[in-house]
Design a protein around this motif. Structure first.
Motif, short mmCIF file in Angstrom:
data_model
loop_
_atom_site.label_atom_id
_atom_site.label_comp_id
_atom_site.label_asym_id
_atom_site.label_seq_id
_atom_site.Cartn_x
_atom_site.Cartn_y
_atom_site.Cartn_z
N SER A 1 -4.41 18.84 -17.48
CA SER A 1 -3.98 17.78 -16.55
C SER A 1 -4.86 17.68 -15.31
CB SER A 1 -2.54 18.03 -16.11
OG SER A 1 -2.44 19.24 -15.36
N LYS A 2 -5.77 18.64 -15.10
CA LYS A 2 -6.57 18.65 -13.87
C LYS A 2 -7.35 17.36 -13.62
CE LYS A 2 -8.74 22.62 -14.02
NZ LYS A 2 -9.61 23.75 -13.58
N PRO A 3 -8.04 16.76 -14.61
CA PRO A 3 -8.78 15.52 -14.33
C PRO A 3 -7.88 14.39 -13.82
CG PRO A 3 -9.49 16.47 -16.41
CD PRO A 3 -8.28 17.24 -15.99
N VAL A 4 -6.71 14.23 -14.47
CA VAL A 4 -5.80 13.17 -14.05
C VAL A 4 -5.23 13.46 -12.67
CG1 VAL A 4 -3.64 11.98 -14.60
CG2 VAL A 4 -5.23 12.59 -16.44
N ILE A 5 -4.92 14.73 -12.41
CA ILE A 5 -4.38 15.10 -11.09
C ILE A 5 -5.41 14.82 -9.99
CG2 ILE A 5 -3.67 17.05 -9.66
CD1 ILE A 5 -2.28 18.21 -12.11
N TRP A 6 -6.68 15.12 -10.27
CA TRP A 6 -7.72 14.84 -9.28
C TRP A 6 -7.83 13.33 -9.01
CZ3 TRP A 6 -9.84 17.47 -5.67
CH2 TRP A 6 -9.98 18.86 -5.78
N ILE A 7 -7.77 12.55 -10.08
CA ILE A 7 -7.84 11.09 -9.92
C ILE A 7 -6.65 10.60 -9.09
CG2 ILE A 7 -7.71 8.88 -11.13
CD1 ILE A 7 -9.25 10.20 -13.44
N GLY A 8 -5.46 11.13 -9.42
CA GLY A 8 -4.26 10.73 -8.67
C GLY A 8 -4.35 11.12 -7.20
N LEU A 9 -4.89 12.32 -6.94
CA LEU A 9 -5.03 12.77 -5.56
C LEU A 9 -6.00 11.89 -4.78
CD1 LEU A 9 -4.42 14.89 -3.39
CD2 LEU A 9 -6.30 16.27 -4.31
N ILE A 10 -7.11 11.54 -5.42
CA ILE A 10 -8.10 10.68 -4.76
C ILE A 10 -7.52 9.30 -4.49
CG2 ILE A 10 -10.31 9.51 -5.08
CD1 ILE A 10 -11.21 12.01 -6.68
N LEU A 11 -6.80 8.75 -5.48
CA LEU A 11 -6.18 7.43 -5.29
C LEU A 11 -5.16 7.46 -4.16
CD1 LEU A 11 -5.58 6.07 -8.91
CD2 LEU A 11 -7.04 5.08 -7.13
N CYS B 1 -5.02 9.50 -1.55
CA CYS B 1 -5.72 9.60 -0.26
C CYS B 1 -6.37 8.28 0.12
CB CYS B 1 -6.77 10.71 -0.32
SG CYS B 1 -6.08 12.37 -0.47
N ALA B 2 -6.94 7.58 -0.88
CA ALA B 2 -7.60 6.30 -0.60
C ALA B 2 -6.59 5.26 -0.13
CB ALA B 2 -8.33 5.82 -1.85
N LEU B 3 -5.45 5.17 -0.83
CA LEU B 3 -4.42 4.19 -0.45
C LEU B 3 -3.85 4.49 0.93
CD1 LEU B 3 -2.56 3.86 -3.88
CD2 LEU B 3 -3.87 2.06 -2.73
N SER B 4 -3.61 5.76 1.22
CA SER B 4 -3.09 6.14 2.54
C SER B 4 -4.09 5.82 3.64
CB SER B 4 -2.74 7.64 2.56
OG SER B 4 -1.75 7.94 1.61
N THR B 5 -5.38 6.05 3.36
CA THR B 5 -6.41 5.75 4.35
C THR B 5 -6.53 4.25 4.59
OG1 THR B 5 -7.66 7.72 3.67
CG2 THR B 5 -8.85 6.02 4.91
N LEU C 1 0.83 -1.21 0.00
CA LEU C 1 0.00 0.00 0.00
C LEU C 1 0.86 1.26 0.00
CD1 LEU C 1 -2.73 -1.11 2.57
CD2 LEU C 1 -3.06 -0.76 0.12
N GLY C 2 1.95 1.23 0.77
CA GLY C 2 2.83 2.40 0.84
C GLY C 2 3.49 2.70 -0.49
N TRP C 3 4.05 1.67 -1.13
CA TRP C 3 4.70 1.87 -2.43
C TRP C 3 3.69 2.27 -3.50
CZ3 TRP C 3 9.41 3.00 -3.52
CH2 TRP C 3 10.46 2.56 -2.70
N SER C 4 2.49 1.73 -3.43
CA SER C 4 1.46 2.10 -4.41
C SER C 4 1.12 3.58 -4.30
CB SER C 4 0.20 1.26 -4.19
OG SER C 4 0.46 -0.11 -4.40
N SER C 5 0.99 4.08 -3.07
CA SER C 5 0.67 5.50 -2.90
C SER C 5 1.82 6.38 -3.37
CB SER C 5 0.35 5.79 -1.43
OG SER C 5 1.46 5.50 -0.60
#
Length: 233
Positions: free
Chosen positions: A109-119, A121-125, A86-90
Motif C-alpha cells: 500500500s505504500k505507493p498509494v499512501i504516498w500519492i494520497g499524502l501528497i494529494l 498536502c497539495a489540496l491543503s496548501t 478544497l476542504g472536502w476533497s482533502s
C-alpha cells in the motif's frame, strides 16, 4: 428640457431653460439606506465583548443579512464554495488513503499512501493560498441587475478587519468596499468607487454584548452609498 418665457425691456419675449433633474441622479440605483428593515425581522444578537473574533463575526454576519435582502444584492458564494470544495476533497483523499492502508498490506500500500499524502498536502496548501491571496478579507460579494432604459449591472465587494487597540483607543471594525456599475455586459462603465471606513466596536454593542443592528446598518449603508456615487476615500 422645458423653457420659460420672459419679457425684456424692449418688449421682446426671450426664453430661458427651466431646471430639470440630473440624468445621473435618475439612474442611481436604490441604496441600502432606502430600505427599511422591520424590527420584527431582526433577531437579537448577543456576543462576548471580550472576544474580538466574536465581535467581528457578528458584524460580518449582520452585514451579509442586510445587503443580501431581495431589494439589494444577490450574494455570490464563490469563495465559500471553493474553500468547501478544497476542504472536502482533502478529507476524502485522507479517508480513502487511511482506508486503503488499513485494508492492504503495508509494503503493497505504500505507493498509494504516498500519492494520497501528497494529494492531501497539495489540496491543503492550495486552500491556504486561496484564502490568503485571493479571498483575503472578503466577507461579502454581491451582484444586482436593474433596468433603467437599459440593463445595468452592479457588483460590490466588501472586506472587513479588526483594528487592534492603540493606547487608549478601543478596537474598531473597519470595512473596505469596492463597487462597479456598468451596462452593455460590462463594456460601458457607469460608476466605480472604493471606500474605507471604521467605527469602534462599542458603537455597535452595549456592555452586555447586545448588538445595535440599526446603527451598524446605518454605518454600512452610508459607506455603500458613498461608493455607489463613485466616491473614493
Amino acid at each position: 428640457m422645458g423653457r420659460s418665457k420672459t419679457t425684456g425691456n424692449n418688449g421682446t419675449v426671450a426664453s430661458s431653460p427651466s431646471p430639470s433633474r440630473s440624468p445621473v441622479a435618475e439612474e442611481l440605483p436604490i441604496g441600502p439606506l432606502s430600505i427599511v428593515v422591520p424590527e420584527a425581522e431582526r433577531e437579537q444578537v448577543k456576543v462576548n465583548t471580550a472576544s474580538l473574533s466574536e465581535l467581528k463575526n457578528a458584524c460580518d454576519d449582520a452585514i451579509k443579512r442586510y445587503l443580501s435582502r431581495p431589494e439589494l444584492f444577490k450574494q455570490n458564494y464563490i469563495h465559500t464554495d471553493v474553500r468547501l470544495g478544497l476542504g472536502w476533497s482533502s478529507v476524502i483523499v485522507a479517508g480513502f488513503t487511511a482506508l486503503y492502508g488499513y485494508k492492504v498490506e503495508f509494503e503493497q500500500s505504500k505507493p498509494v499512501i504516498w500519492i494520497g499524502l501528497i494529494l492531501y498536502c497539495a489540496l491543503s496548501t492550495i486552500q491556504w493560498l486561496y484564502a490568503f491571496f485571493i479571498e483575503k478579507e472578503t466577507i461579502f460579494q454581491g451582484k444586482r441587475k436593474t433596468f433603467s432604459r437599459r440593463i445595468v449591472t452592479e457588483r460590490i465587494s466588501i472586506g472587513s478587519r479588526t483594528v487592534p487597540v492603540k493606547s487608549s483607543i478601543p478596537p474598531a471594525y473597519e470595512l473596505q468596499i469596492s463597487y462597479v456599475r456598468s451596462s452593455s455586459n460590462g463594456k460601458s462603465l457607469l460608476a466605480k468607487g472604493k471606500t474605507r471606513g471604521s467605527r469602534e466596536y462599542n458603537s455597535f454593542f452595549d456592555e452586555q454584548g447586545t448588538m445595535d443592528q440599526q446603527r451598524l446598518e446605518q454605518f454600512v449603508g452610508e459607506l455603500v452609498e458613498q461608493t455607489m456615487e463613485g466616491k473614493n476615500s
